[in-house]
Motif scaffolding. Sequence first.
Motif, PDB file in Angstrom:
ATOM      1  N   ALA A  14       0.834  -1.202   0.000  1.00 50.36           N
ATOM      2  CA  ALA A  14       0.000   0.000   0.000  1.00 50.36           C
ATOM      3  C   ALA A  14       0.866   1.248   0.000  1.00 50.36           C
ATOM      4  O   ALA A  14       1.855   1.332   0.728  1.00 50.36           O
ATOM      5  CB  ALA A  14      -0.937   0.005   1.202  1.00 50.36           C
ATOM      6  N   ILE A  15       0.467   2.207  -0.838  1.00 54.73           N
ATOM      7  CA  ILE A  15       1.073   3.539  -0.800  1.00 54.73           C
ATOM      8  C   ILE A  15       0.093   4.434  -0.062  1.00 54.73           C
ATOM      9  O   ILE A  15      -0.993   4.741  -0.574  1.00 54.73           O
ATOM     10  CB  ILE A  15       1.359   4.085  -2.210  1.00 54.73           C
ATOM     11  N   ASN A  16       0.430   4.789   1.166  1.00 56.84           N
ATOM     12  CA  ASN A  16      -0.457   5.581   2.009  1.00 56.84           C
ATOM     13  C   ASN A  16       0.245   6.892   2.360  1.00 56.84           C
ATOM     14  O   ASN A  16       1.330   6.879   2.949  1.00 56.84           O
ATOM     15  CB  ASN A  16      -0.797   4.804   3.290  1.00 56.84           C
ATOM     16  N   PRO A  17      -0.343   8.049   2.007  1.00 63.74           N
ATOM     17  CA  PRO A  17       0.328   9.333   2.246  1.00 63.74           C
ATOM     18  C   PRO A  17       0.705   9.582   3.701  1.00 63.74           C
ATOM     19  O   PRO A  17       1.692  10.259   3.982  1.00 63.74           O
ATOM     20  CB  PRO A  17      -0.699  10.354   1.753  1.00 63.74           C
ATOM     21  N   VAL A 191     -12.660  10.532   5.365  1.00 64.89           N
ATOM     22  CA  VAL A 191     -12.001  11.843   5.433  1.00 64.89           C
ATOM     23  C   VAL A 191     -10.503  11.643   5.241  1.00 64.89           C
ATOM     24  O   VAL A 191      -9.860  10.904   5.996  1.00 64.89           O
ATOM     25  CB  VAL A 191     -12.284  12.536   6.780  1.00 64.89           C
ATOM     26  N   GLU A 192      -9.947  12.296   4.201  1.00 64.82           N
ATOM     27  CA  GLU A 192      -8.519  12.219   3.910  1.00 64.82           C
ATOM     28  C   GLU A 192      -7.908  13.618   4.044  1.00 64.82           C
ATOM     29  O   GLU A 192      -8.594  14.575   4.399  1.00 64.82           O
ATOM     30  CB  GLU A 192      -8.312  11.650   2.509  1.00 64.82           C
ATOM     31  N   ARG A 213     -13.451  18.363  -2.269  1.00 65.71           N
ATOM     32  CA  ARG A 213     -12.077  18.766  -1.962  1.00 65.71           C
ATOM     33  C   ARG A 213     -12.103  19.718  -0.772  1.00 65.71           C
ATOM     34  O   ARG A 213     -12.936  20.628  -0.711  1.00 65.71           O
ATOM     35  CB  ARG A 213     -11.447  19.454  -3.168  1.00 65.71           C
ATOM     36  N   ILE A 214     -11.212  19.509   0.190  1.00 69.35           N
ATOM     37  CA  ILE A 214     -11.190  20.321   1.404  1.00 69.35           C
ATOM     38  C   ILE A 214      -9.793  20.873   1.640  1.00 69.35           C
ATOM     39  O   ILE A 214      -8.797  20.324   1.163  1.00 69.35           O
ATOM     40  CB  ILE A 214     -11.639  19.498   2.638  1.00 69.35           C
ATOM     41  N   SER A 215      -9.740  21.959   2.383  1.00 73.04           N
ATOM     42  CA  SER A 215      -8.459  22.570   2.759  1.00 73.04           C
ATOM     43  C   SER A 215      -8.368  22.578   4.278  1.00 73.04           C
ATOM     44  O   SER A 215      -8.969  23.420   4.953  1.00 73.04           O
ATOM     45  CB  SER A 215      -8.376  24.003   2.211  1.00 73.04           C
ATOM     46  N   LYS A 250      -8.986   9.124   7.964  1.00 72.36           N
ATOM     47  CA  LYS A 250      -7.671   8.605   7.592  1.00 72.36           C
ATOM     48  C   LYS A 250      -6.604   9.693   7.654  1.00 72.36           C
ATOM     49  O   LYS A 250      -5.481   9.493   7.190  1.00 72.36           O
ATOM     50  CB  LYS A 250      -7.740   7.999   6.182  1.00 72.36           C
ATOM     51  N   THR A 251      -6.963  10.851   8.235  1.00 70.17           N
ATOM     52  CA  THR A 251      -6.011  11.944   8.387  1.00 70.17           C
ATOM     53  C   THR A 251      -5.767  12.208   9.861  1.00 70.17           C
ATOM     54  O   THR A 251      -6.701  12.138  10.679  1.00 70.17           O
ATOM     55  CB  THR A 251      -6.527  13.232   7.712  1.00 70.17           C
TER      56      THR A 251
END
Length: 540
Positions: A14-17, A191-192, A213-215, A250-251
């Motif tokens: 897995a590539i997970n930020p 939520v990322e 998209r969120i900031s 997930k953030t």
Amino acid sequence: MALNFSKKIAVGVAINPNVGLEVAQIDFASRTVLKYGSRPLDYDYIRNEIADMDIFKEALQDLLFELQIPKGAEVSVTIPAITQRITEYPASMDPAQMAYAVEDELAEYYAFKEVEAVAATAKLPNSTIQFNRIVYTAASKNMIIELAVQIKELGYKLVNVDTSINATLNSLIYNGRVDVPRDTNWVLLIVENNYCRIIPMQGNCYTDSFEERISIGDVLGDDENYSTIVNAIDPLLKNMPAERLYVVSKTDIIRAQTLAEKLSFNGQVIHEDANCYSDSSFINLDSGINKEVGKSITLDVIGAAINKEFRQYSCAPLNLFNESLGDIYIQEQPPVIKLGSTVIVASLENMISLAIKIFLVVAIPVAGAWYYFGGETKKHIEEERNLKVEIARIDETLKQHENVSVDLFDEGDEVRIGLLQNKNVFSYYSMIGTETPKKLWLTSLSLDDHVVIKGQADNLESVYSFFRNLKDYNPNFPLKIQKLGLATHSQMKALSSNGEFDSDSILTSLEADFYEFVISDVDVKDTPKSSLPSGLEPIN
């Protein structure tokens, strides 16, 4: 040279930020992580790609070596989702036409204005006769090709590339965190760092998909971060008829429980932290894995590691590593052999299997012929010996009964002998015929090796009276009430409609609940155990 069957081993990458690069091997049946490791890895959010493929290759090589994953193992990869959409196409469209339609839609998506996309599609179970409901996702074609090349150069076989949305849902279902009836409408909120994914569901199946998209970030205060998400999500939730909301964060910036408490939703809200706030692992851990390390195992890598075996249960078995990659995909696939209408993939495993089958096809007739001709004489000798023994036995029987006459046969004696030998059965039939209380009726009776009596009554006194009558007959017989429960009047109607009994007068007189019972000398088990993990049913 010894044959290497290590390719049967499947691992998830897995590539997970948030975590970086993860590798895991999971025992599917026991839901246990056998091996796990991670390395930092940068992800480019602007290009939606791994920032440096050389660093990816080096980190992956280190992890596979550290975890002792043998060369030739199958690798499934999960990458961050760029987009996932659900749309309907006329059922008359063939797969090629639908692929072109998906390409046209992706061409309008901002992430693929400058890079070529590779798409994965799957037909959903909630399609209709008129329309096929399709879920599709996409990623950078160049990145998927580089992934395949890098993994092949390391000596492993890439078999699947999926996105984090599908991996998250599959992991939650696999671990029993989501257990929703098929006809229940609910919403999965993921939520990322940069997105909120709002995914309406019915049971385990996608019905729609939205992304906002969120900031958000550490430089902003908590109030501003949470209000940003609430303002983006609440208007959408109000228009979604759903009984349940499942919030997954997930953030590390957002705590799932805090967000769940701030959202306006008229229904059950369940929250799950898949970030630094997680207080336990999502899955069982092998004794060699530290519990603190287990907390960081993401839903993404679990979804990748179970991909091969979970596909039969998934409503959307997506794979970005597909034919649309062109030559690179064809080169990665083993050649096929056509035997008439049968197509066999010429992999090492299949070739060994085919060789064994051919050997058996040849060896079995040869062995059969050898056995037949070599043992035919011995067979006839054995048959002759058996016939002589049988003849001698018949002669002895005739000699013992040479003085027997039909005049000596007494029907009364035979009846008495039969009654004596079957006393238990006849006694039960007689007792049931004379000692059955009023307002009690039998639905099933078995008096073979064991006694099994099933019936119904409109009161408990009749059941206990009937049981005492049976016990009085033979107090030492281990007869017990194995089941006694309350059934509903609606069940009686169902039974009546099925033809198990036909008595409108009983239904009319019993405008109340009645009792069902089972009396037997053995345990009666009516419900078989499920063989699927967590009781899951495959979605066709």
